[in-house]
Structure formats: structure tokens, C-alpha cells
Design an enzyme around this catalytic site. Sequence first.
Site, PDB file in Angstrom:
ATOM      1  N   SER A  19       2.845  -0.439  -5.126  1.00  0.00           N
ATOM      2  CA  SER A  19       1.642   0.072  -5.776  1.00  0.00           C
ATOM      3  C   SER A  19       1.933   1.037  -6.931  1.00  0.00           C
ATOM      4  CB  SER A  19       0.739   0.769  -4.753  1.00  0.00           C
ATOM      5  OG  SER A  19       1.404   1.856  -4.168  1.00  0.00           O
ATOM      6  N   LYS A  62      -6.043   7.247  -1.364  1.00  0.00           N
ATOM      7  CA  LYS A  62      -5.515   7.591  -2.680  1.00  0.00           C
ATOM      8  C   LYS A  62      -6.569   8.298  -3.527  1.00  0.00           C
ATOM      9  CE  LYS A  62      -2.184   3.770  -2.730  1.00  0.00           C
ATOM     10  NZ  LYS A  62      -1.798   2.469  -3.316  1.00  0.00           N
TER      11      LYS A  62
END
Length: 802
Positions: free
Chosen positions: A708, A751
Site C-alpha cells: 500500500s 488509515k
Amino acid sequence: MSENKKKQNIIIKGEEKAGSVKIEGEHTGRFDHIPSQLPFQPLINVIVFPSMVAPLVIDKQKSILAVQKSMEGPNILASFLVKPGHEDREDIGQDDIYPIGTAVGILKMIRMSDQTLRVMVQGLRRIICRRVYKDDGYYMAEVSVLNEEFVHTDRIEAMIRAIKEKFKKVVTLASYLPDEIGEAVNNITDPFALVYIITTFTNMKIEQRQRILATDEIEKKMKLLLAILNKEEKILEIGGKIESEVAGELSKTQREYFLREQLKAIKKELGELSSQEADIVDLMERLAQKKLPGDVREVAEKEIKRMEGMPSSAPEYYMIRTYLEWILDLPWMEFTIDDMDLKKARDILDTDHYGLDEVKERIIEYLAVRKLKEDTKGPVLCFIGPPGVGKTSLGQSIARALGRKFMRISLGGVHDEAAIRGHRRTYIGALPGRIIQGIKKAGTMNPIFMLDEIDKIGTDFRGDPSSALLEVLDPEQNKSFVDHYMDISFDLSRVIFIATGNIIQPLQPALKDRMEVLNLPGYVNEEKVAIAKRYLIPKQLEANGLTSKQLAFNENTIQKIISQYTQEAGVRNLERQIARICRKVAYNVALGKTDHMLITSKNLKRFLGPQKVFSESPRRTSIPGVATGLAWTESGGEILFIEALKMQGKRGLTITGQLGEVMQESVMAALSYIRSICKKYDIKNNFFDNTELHIHVPAGAIPKDGPSAGVAIATAITSILTGRPVKKEVAMTGEVTLSGLVLPVGGIKEKVLAARRGGIKTVVLPARNRLDVEEIHKDLLKGMEFVYIETVEEAISIALTQ
């Protein structure tokens, strides 16, 4: 047979005097070292072999003092058999005993009302007595440990098989030997253990037992035992013939049975029952009063009949008694009534926990269904989230809302399957698994059962506990759950199981399929402030003996504690800092230095010291080559800085920061893509021929992996090659392909919350993660801008300054 009766009378003698007992000491059963000087314990008509467990009655003063001395440490006695004709001597010395005996460990000591002791001991090692001497009113023995070693030859194997076969025939013929002992002996491979357990259970003279103990060589031991078994088999065969001859005297047997029952009733009225008879009467009375399923009652009655037919000195007697007590203590048909007031349940959940709306909604939905359909099966909820977000306490709130008992077991570090399913009763010290133990402790068949830290379960040679949980957590199977110790079907279908963990990945797919996973993300600062004001501060004030008049917190101060002294997804460290302030204020109040304290931003440093956490985003992104990424960890979301540096050299790429293989591949893929489009950003085509790149991710001691960070890596490389810094308040996440596409990633909610905690204003996400953002509560997204991209070039144009 007279030998066994004599031993039984010795044990019963101490019990007949006892009106009450007192447990004065227990031991875990682990004895690592046998000293050379041990308290001396003479034994009359009984031998404790290594690895065997047996009860002893101690009634002589010197022996009582020796046991008490041993209980002070190391809980070990030197036991030796007294020679025939020396039993009645007051002082038994070295000449009165056989020289070879056993070091025995004390597992439990019970003092009877007449001051005699009942001691449960476990045989440890064979020993030889070198000297007996008196010490402060009791005797000590100087001993040496005798090693028992053998070489496994074909002859030894043949003798082992012969002994097992002969003992199997003896078990078939002997009424005093249970069938289970034959099965247990069949699984023993160690010849010494085989000889000792058969010698313990087989009917033989005490001198024969001593001779077997004293013999050193295993082959000689086995020859002696085999000869005794041959003789016992012949005696039992003759006894069987005699029994068949008198089988016609059934009326006489029935008459004797009724007479014995009448005699028991008379003894009970006069208070003259032996300990064994009292045990059986007590168990029968409890069984008559206990509500049990039919099959369970049959098993209990069968075990009580077995107890009646064996001496109380037999090791299995206490195994059966313990098993029956477990059956009678379990709540087979006892339930708590659920409180179905949905409004009250919602109020309890809101009072105990701030936020967590999705989880609360799911719980209320379950209660609503339960109210309409009472026989619905309990769901298996699994709360997954970082530490300190309230997973365990949420289970307690559910139990309080339903009015059910709450039980919690921690599965962290559990490697043994027996922890779930229990041990078989053939093992010494066997117990049911933690599930059955928890049900017994709860006292009801429908508690809330929390399986804490389910993601920390391990596996090794002892089995896989997570596989044992498959039956426990399946509503279609757990209605007939079988614990190895109980060996009876137990209904777990009415239990509501709740599992907790930090991450879901370690769980095997079959176990995850049985649970409904509810994610508990971390808290943002505004939520932490509300939690601190509503829960943490009142809790710590009460814990430290303070009132709200003596200590108060400014709201800005709480914000400062969160941002400058804690860095977490939950509120556990926040509570520690509040507790630290409360302790210091309590100290000043106790000394009379103050009667009121307001914690403000100005005096906060006085209580917590200098600032511990600093926001690195503005400082770290003010130079080219540094991009801000977003990462997911089991403790919640984190901000991740990607640093790129160029140096003079030739086609060199250095990657540091403990990056895993997947993340290293993301670096190479990002670099290859940037090289393919370098003209668009005025970068020379051959720049890599004379340039070395170094990619580093700080916090180098922490391993990192995953795809990611690809977008952030590509942005950092472009930034260092173009000399354009990345905007200070932009963070990004997404996987990069060689064609420049940005693929979706996981952990978006965590996140985004990490970006909010870090003061990030703009978050760059893959376009296919738009739906993940829409699931986040709008209040948590205030003041943040989300940009959705499909290519790396879009991310570069958004993130880099002009």
C-alpha cells in the site's frame, strides 16, 4: 485379598475420627530436585512407587512433624517400608526398614479434627537409605537417588508384550480392577512405568511389592512381576469357578444385600459411617437432589457403583470421586432469564461506551430477534481492533444488558488442545478444559463467554487449540460438545460466545467463517476527549481517593495530553497519564499542600514532564524526497514517511528500513514506472546511469511490509528527482503497478483516522476505495478532503508543489 483389606483399614482409621478437615497446603506437582537430606517417613503395609499417586494417613507425632518440616520445603519425603514385626515400635530407625524406598512429593495435606494428617503424595524416584538421624523431634534420612536406565532390546520388548497380555487376562478376571486400567497400561511403553503401575493395582503381598521395588535391573523386575501375574491369573480362574458354583444361591445374596443396606442406615443414624461409606452416601444424596439429563444420571450412578466396589486406598477411587463432583457441580439444567428491555440495553451500552455505533446496533438487533424468537441460537461475535478501544469491556456491557453471567478466558499463548477439550481421565491430575471450567464457575448454561486474544493462539506438538474451537463456536455442533475429561455431551448452544483480537489474519479460514467479525477502529482526538471526560477522569478520581472539587481538568489540557503525551489508537495510555496526574495531586492533598488543583496547559509539564510526542509531518515534508504515506498495523493506523535520496553513482538502488519482500518490490515497480515517464517531469532519460538512489522508511527497527505504500514511494522518487517538495498536509496510500495504475488497499478506516490524528488535511486514495470512506461516520471526516485517483500521475500532480 486380605492384603488390600488391611491397607484399606489403615486409611479408614484416620477418617473415622475426623469430624471436620482443614486443607493446610497444596503443591503444583512439579518437583525439580531431590535433596540428599529428607524428612523420614516410615510406611506400614503400603508402598508408593515412582510416578504413582496415593493417600497416606499420618498419626504418629514424629511423622507429623516430619511432614510439616517437608511442607516448608522442598515438599518431599523419604518413604521406606517398615519390616514385618517392627510396626508397633515408637521409634523406627534404619534397622527397622527396608533400605530401598521412594522419594515422594507432597501434593496436598489435610489436617483432620483429631490432629492426624491425610497426605496425598506422588512417587518421584527410587532412593536408598544411607543413614537415619533425629533432628528436632522428627527423623531425617540421608539418601541417594537410584537411576533407572535400560536398553530397549528385542528381549525387553518381548517381556513387555508378555506382561501386557497377562495383565489383560487378569483385568478380565478380576472384579477389583477396572477395564480402564487395562486400556491405560496398554499405552505404556516405558518398562519401569509398566511394572510399577501393574504392581500398584495387582493384588499381591507387601513383601512382593518391596522386592520388585528393590530390584535394580528391569529384566529381573519384569520376571518377578510376570511370575506373580501367572499366579494371580490361576487364583482368579479358581475363584471364578467357585462363584459359578454358588450362583444358584441368589436368594441368599439378595438377603445379604438388604441386610447390608439396613446396616448402612443404622450406622448413618449412629454416625458410625466410614469415610468411604460417607462419601458414597453424600454423593447419592447430591445426585438425588440434582437436576440432570437422563444419560448423565446413568453415568453418575454407574460411577458410584464402581466406587462402592473398590477400596478407598486405590488411586482410581479419588479419580472417580473428583469426576463425580464435576458432574454434580456443573449447571446441566440451570439458566438465567434474559432481560429483553431494548431501551434499557441501549442505555447501558451508551453509558459504558462512547461511539462504537455499528457494534451497538448489531447487539440491539440480536436482542430484538431474541425477543421475537426465544429459541434463536446465539451469534458468535468477533471484535477486531487495536488495543485499548474497549473490546473486552464491551462484552461485560452485553452481559449486563442481558442480565447474564460473564466469563472470560484469555487464549493468548495457548498451545495445548487440552486447554479447550480437557485431558482424558486416565492421566494423573486430569481436568476438564477451560470451556467446561468456565461454565462451572458461571453456574449457568447460558453465560456470555468471552474468548480474549483469539488471534494469539499458537500450535505445536500438543495440538491446535484453534481447531478445537471449531466445534465450540459452531451453533450447529456445540449443542453436543464433548470434553475429553467429562466424556459426556454438553450443550453449549445457549452460550453467547464473543471473541476478541487485534488482527484477523492469523485465524484459520474455517474459524473465521464461524464468526461475525465487527471491526472496532481507533478513536480520533475528539472522541478521546469525550471518553476522558465521561469515563477515564471520574474512574481515576475514585481510584485515587479524589473528588471533582479537589482535581479538575481543562478541556484544552486533555487535548494537549492526547496530542503531546500519547500516540495510540485506543485510550489505554491516555488513562495512564490521567492516573499519573491523579497520583501526584493525591500526594499533595494528603500532605495538606493543596485542597484544589486545576490542570491547565501551563502546569501540565509539572505533572507529566516534557512533551513526549511531536508532530513530524510539517518538518519532515519541507524538503524534496519525503512523502507521507498511510500504513495499517495491529495497533491501528499509522503515518509512514517515505524518504528518497539521490547520489552520484551508477544505477544503484539501496533500500533500508526493514522492508519486507512485497514492499521492496513496490519500490522497484515505482522506480521503473517513474523512469518510463521521466520526460513528463523534465527528468533526463539517462539520469539513472549516473545516479544512485537510496529509499528509506524511518523507524528502522520496526519491520514493514505490504504493497500500500507504492503511491507514496513513487511520489517521493519523483520529488527527489525534480527537486519539488511534497505538500505538507497531504498523505496517500495505494498499490502501484508497472503501467502506473493505482490499485485499492485495505485498512482504509484505520488509515483515515491516523491521518486525522496526525493533522493531515488531504488524503489521496485509490478510486476503488471510495465506498470504504463512505462507511466512515461523517463526524470523523470533518475538515478533511479526499482525492480519489486511478493513476500515479494524478497523485504526483496533487502532492508535489509547483
